[in-house]
Design a protein around this motif. Structure first.
Motif, PDB file in Angstrom:
ATOM      1  N   MET A   1      11.991  22.394  23.309  1.00  0.00           N
ATOM      2  CA  MET A   1      12.810  21.404  23.956  1.00  0.00           C
ATOM      3  C   MET A   1      12.343  21.212  25.393  1.00  0.00           C
ATOM      4  SD  MET A   1      16.708  21.744  25.069  1.00  0.00           S
ATOM      5  CE  MET A   1      17.701  20.542  24.297  1.00  0.00           C
ATOM      6  N   ARG A   2      12.249  19.978  25.820  1.00  0.00           N
ATOM      7  CA  ARG A   2      11.768  19.627  27.156  1.00  0.00           C
ATOM      8  C   ARG A   2      12.784  20.036  28.229  1.00  0.00           C
ATOM      9  NH1 ARG A   2      10.368  13.552  29.249  1.00  0.00           N
ATOM     10  NH2 ARG A   2       9.166  14.178  31.064  1.00  0.00           N
ATOM     11  N   SER A   3      12.280  20.585  29.309  1.00  0.00           N
ATOM     12  CA  SER A   3      13.122  20.972  30.434  1.00  0.00           C
ATOM     13  C   SER A   3      13.502  19.759  31.276  1.00  0.00           C
ATOM     14  CB  SER A   3      12.379  21.955  31.337  1.00  0.00           C
ATOM     15  OG  SER A   3      12.091  23.131  30.663  1.00  0.00           O
ATOM     16  N   GLU A   4      14.483  19.985  32.143  1.00  0.00           N
ATOM     17  CA  GLU A   4      14.901  18.985  33.118  1.00  0.00           C
ATOM     18  C   GLU A   4      15.019  19.681  34.460  1.00  0.00           C
ATOM     19  OE1 GLU A   4      18.031  16.155  31.569  1.00  0.00           O
ATOM     20  OE2 GLU A   4      18.232  17.818  30.149  1.00  0.00           O
ATOM     21  N   VAL A   5      14.599  18.993  35.516  1.00  0.00           N
ATOM     22  CA  VAL A   5      14.671  19.585  36.844  1.00  0.00           C
ATOM     23  C   VAL A   5      15.245  18.576  37.827  1.00  0.00           C
ATOM     24  CG1 VAL A   5      12.260  18.984  37.398  1.00  0.00           C
ATOM     25  CG2 VAL A   5      13.396  20.846  38.642  1.00  0.00           C
ATOM     26  N   LEU A   6      16.081  19.078  38.708  1.00  0.00           N
ATOM     27  CA  LEU A   6      16.616  18.312  39.822  1.00  0.00           C
ATOM     28  C   LEU A   6      16.002  18.874  41.086  1.00  0.00           C
ATOM     29  CD1 LEU A   6      18.571  16.468  41.402  1.00  0.00           C
ATOM     30  CD2 LEU A   6      20.294  18.283  41.158  1.00  0.00           C
ATOM     31  N   PHE A   7      15.217  18.062  41.783  1.00  0.00           N
ATOM     32  CA  PHE A   7      14.658  18.455  43.067  1.00  0.00           C
ATOM     33  C   PHE A   7      15.549  17.893  44.164  1.00  0.00           C
ATOM     34  CE2 PHE A   7      10.677  18.439  40.509  1.00  0.00           C
ATOM     35  CZ  PHE A   7      10.364  19.773  40.673  1.00  0.00           C
ATOM     36  N   LEU A   8      16.063  18.774  45.024  1.00  0.00           N
ATOM     37  CA  LEU A   8      16.834  18.373  46.199  1.00  0.00           C
ATOM     38  C   LEU A   8      15.990  18.651  47.424  1.00  0.00           C
ATOM     39  CD1 LEU A   8      20.425  19.810  45.589  1.00  0.00           C
ATOM     40  CD2 LEU A   8      19.686  17.432  45.418  1.00  0.00           C
TER      41      LEU A   8
ATOM     42  N   MET B   1       9.223  32.632  37.992  1.00  0.00           N
ATOM     43  CA  MET B   1      10.681  32.610  37.839  1.00  0.00           C
ATOM     44  C   MET B   1      11.104  31.694  36.699  1.00  0.00           C
ATOM     45  SD  MET B   1      11.980  32.643  41.798  1.00  0.00           S
ATOM     46  CE  MET B   1      13.721  32.756  41.376  1.00  0.00           C
ATOM     47  N   TRP B   2      10.501  30.505  36.627  1.00  0.00           N
ATOM     48  CA  TRP B   2      10.889  29.560  35.582  1.00  0.00           C
ATOM     49  C   TRP B   2      10.540  30.115  34.201  1.00  0.00           C
ATOM     50  CZ3 TRP B   2      14.521  26.617  34.596  1.00  0.00           C
ATOM     51  CH2 TRP B   2      14.471  25.663  33.585  1.00  0.00           C
ATOM     52  N   ALA B   3       9.419  30.817  34.083  1.00  0.00           N
ATOM     53  CA  ALA B   3       9.066  31.444  32.802  1.00  0.00           C
ATOM     54  C   ALA B   3      10.158  32.425  32.381  1.00  0.00           C
ATOM     55  CB  ALA B   3       7.713  32.154  32.914  1.00  0.00           C
ATOM     56  N   ASN B   4      10.698  33.166  33.328  1.00  0.00           N
ATOM     57  CA  ASN B   4      11.774  34.109  33.019  1.00  0.00           C
ATOM     58  C   ASN B   4      13.042  33.371  32.584  1.00  0.00           C
ATOM     59  OD1 ASN B   4      10.258  36.419  33.555  1.00  0.00           O
ATOM     60  ND2 ASN B   4      10.756  36.337  35.737  1.00  0.00           N
ATOM     61  N   TYR B   5      13.388  32.296  33.255  1.00  0.00           N
ATOM     62  CA  TYR B   5      14.544  31.493  32.843  1.00  0.00           C
ATOM     63  C   TYR B   5      14.334  30.925  31.436  1.00  0.00           C
ATOM     64  CZ  TYR B   5      16.951  31.245  37.405  1.00  0.00           C
ATOM     65  OH  TYR B   5      17.650  31.532  38.550  1.00  0.00           O
ATOM     66  N   ARG B   6      13.131  30.396  31.189  1.00  0.00           N
ATOM     67  CA  ARG B   6      12.844  29.779  29.876  1.00  0.00           C
ATOM     68  C   ARG B   6      12.986  30.793  28.741  1.00  0.00           C
ATOM     69  NH1 ARG B   6      11.014  24.317  28.986  1.00  0.00           N
ATOM     70  NH2 ARG B   6      10.638  25.265  27.001  1.00  0.00           N
ATOM     71  N   VAL B   7      12.498  32.007  28.952  1.00  0.00           N
ATOM     72  CA  VAL B   7      12.604  33.045  27.927  1.00  0.00           C
ATOM     73  C   VAL B   7      14.069  33.278  27.561  1.00  0.00           C
ATOM     74  CG1 VAL B   7      12.336  35.545  27.549  1.00  0.00           C
ATOM     75  CG2 VAL B   7      10.427  34.195  28.414  1.00  0.00           C
ATOM     76  N   LEU B   8      14.952  33.118  28.528  1.00  0.00           N
ATOM     77  CA  LEU B   8      16.384  33.314  28.296  1.00  0.00           C
ATOM     78  C   LEU B   8      17.088  32.055  27.796  1.00  0.00           C
ATOM     79  CD1 LEU B   8      17.193  35.528  31.397  1.00  0.00           C
ATOM     80  CD2 LEU B   8      16.849  36.256  29.020  1.00  0.00           C
ATOM     81  N   GLY B   9      16.317  30.978  27.570  1.00  0.00           N
ATOM     82  CA  GLY B   9      16.881  29.775  26.983  1.00  0.00           C
ATOM     83  C   GLY B   9      17.328  28.695  27.956  1.00  0.00           C
TER      84      GLY B   9
ATOM     85  N   ARG C   1      16.989  25.439  30.243  1.00  0.00           N
ATOM     86  CA  ARG C   1      16.160  24.237  30.206  1.00  0.00           C
ATOM     87  C   ARG C   1      16.452  23.290  31.365  1.00  0.00           C
ATOM     88  NH1 ARG C   1      14.055  27.327  27.465  1.00  0.00           N
ATOM     89  NH2 ARG C   1      13.474  27.184  25.304  1.00  0.00           N
ATOM     90  N   ARG C   2      17.436  23.627  32.204  1.00  0.00           N
ATOM     91  CA  ARG C   2      17.784  22.779  33.350  1.00  0.00           C
ATOM     92  C   ARG C   2      17.689  23.616  34.624  1.00  0.00           C
ATOM     93  NH1 ARG C   2      22.793  19.943  30.271  1.00  0.00           N
ATOM     94  NH2 ARG C   2      21.575  18.252  29.360  1.00  0.00           N
TER      95      ARG C   2
ATOM     96  N   ASP D   1       6.323  20.176  31.472  1.00  0.00           N
ATOM     97  CA  ASP D   1       6.504  18.735  31.608  1.00  0.00           C
ATOM     98  C   ASP D   1       7.982  18.321  31.655  1.00  0.00           C
ATOM     99  OD1 ASP D   1       5.698  16.052  31.840  1.00  0.00           O
ATOM    100  OD2 ASP D   1       5.857  15.765  29.668  1.00  0.00           O
ATOM    101  N   PRO D   2       8.726  18.833  32.633  1.00  0.00           N
ATOM    102  CA  PRO D   2      10.159  18.539  32.676  1.00  0.00           C
ATOM    103  C   PRO D   2      10.465  17.088  33.034  1.00  0.00           C
ATOM    104  CG  PRO D   2       9.494  19.664  34.669  1.00  0.00           C
ATOM    105  CD  PRO D   2       8.294  19.658  33.758  1.00  0.00           C
ATOM    106  N   ARG D   3      11.630  16.635  32.582  1.00  0.00           N
ATOM    107  CA  ARG D   3      12.164  15.341  33.028  1.00  0.00           C
ATOM    108  C   ARG D   3      12.688  15.565  34.440  1.00  0.00           C
ATOM    109  NH1 ARG D   3      16.806  12.442  33.538  1.00  0.00           N
ATOM    110  NH2 ARG D   3      18.179  14.084  32.774  1.00  0.00           N
ATOM    111  N   VAL D   4      12.321  14.687  35.365  1.00  0.00           N
ATOM    112  CA  VAL D   4      12.590  14.901  36.790  1.00  0.00           C
ATOM    113  C   VAL D   4      13.631  13.931  37.318  1.00  0.00           C
ATOM    114  CG1 VAL D   4      11.570  14.776  39.110  1.00  0.00           C
ATOM    115  CG2 VAL D   4      10.264  15.770  37.218  1.00  0.00           C
ATOM    116  N   THR D   5      14.561  14.474  38.092  1.00  0.00           N
ATOM    117  CA  THR D   5      15.422  13.705  38.980  1.00  0.00           C
ATOM    118  C   THR D   5      15.145  14.250  40.369  1.00  0.00           C
ATOM    119  OG1 THR D   5      17.148  13.494  37.281  1.00  0.00           O
ATOM    120  CG2 THR D   5      17.784  13.036  39.565  1.00  0.00           C
TER     121      THR D   5
END
Length: 176
Positions: free
Chosen positions: A1-8, A62-70, A72-73, A95-99
């Motif tokens: 499943m594709r990730s999503e990221v919010l950049f502030l 860090m993101w790899a560790n989050y992904r392993v735990l499921g 996606r945002r 390749d996350p969907r970006v906001t």
């Protein structure tokens, strides 16, 4: 499943950390699964290690560790994140969907906030860097980046507006 990221992104004193934390609180209250990374801490060292890509390497780990735990945002706060979306998403590796949201504030507001936060010897340096960052971000951030003023606005309202931009409030696989 594709990730999503919010950049502030935004200058020092604009409210990135406060807004990011409030987004986390509001999403948590809605049981929306997500992570929050304060990007300014990923390469905070002296001398600055920017030329070595330390922030991107730490984000990747860090993101790899989050992904392993499921997860996606991701909410990612960092002054210049909205200018370096390609490098940051490449570091995420999926390749996350970006906001992307550039938070803005006038000089008076940013300086008042910095004066409340910076109680040591670094206040003047932070003001100067904040002013420079505001100009550079205004000029160099891509036109597709959302721009939201934070002056005289409650953090909860800003967070709610940004959550709507992400679309993370709808039912989906990341929601409990």
């Amino acid at each position: 499943m594709r990730s999503e990221v919010l950049f502030l992104g935004g200058r020092a004193g604009v409210g990135k950390t406060s807004v990011g934390t409030e987004i986390h609180v509001q999403l948590s209250a809605r049981h929306v699964r997500h992570g929050l990374i304060e990007g300014d801490n990923l390469d905070l060292a002296y001398p600055p290690p920017w030329e070595h890509g330390l922030a991107e390497r730490n984000l990747a780990a860090m993101w790899a560790n989050y992904r392993v735990l499921g997860y996606r945002r991701l909410i990612y706060t960092n002054t210049v994140s909205v200018r370096f979306v390609d490098a940051l998403t490449a570091a995420m590796g999926d390749d996350p969907r970006v906001t992307a949201v550039l938070l803005t504030a006038d000089d008076r507001t940013a300086r008042q906030r910095l004066a409340r936060r910076e109680i040591g010897t670094a206040l003047q340096r932070h003001i100067e860097r904040s002013d420079l960052a505001a100009r550079e971000l205004a000029e160099l951030s891509p036109p597709w980046v959302h721009r939201i003023r934070t002056d005289d606005r409650p953090v909860a309202d800003l967070a709610a507006e940004i959550i709507e931009l992400t679309g993370w409030t709808g039912a989906g696989p990341d929601q409990a």
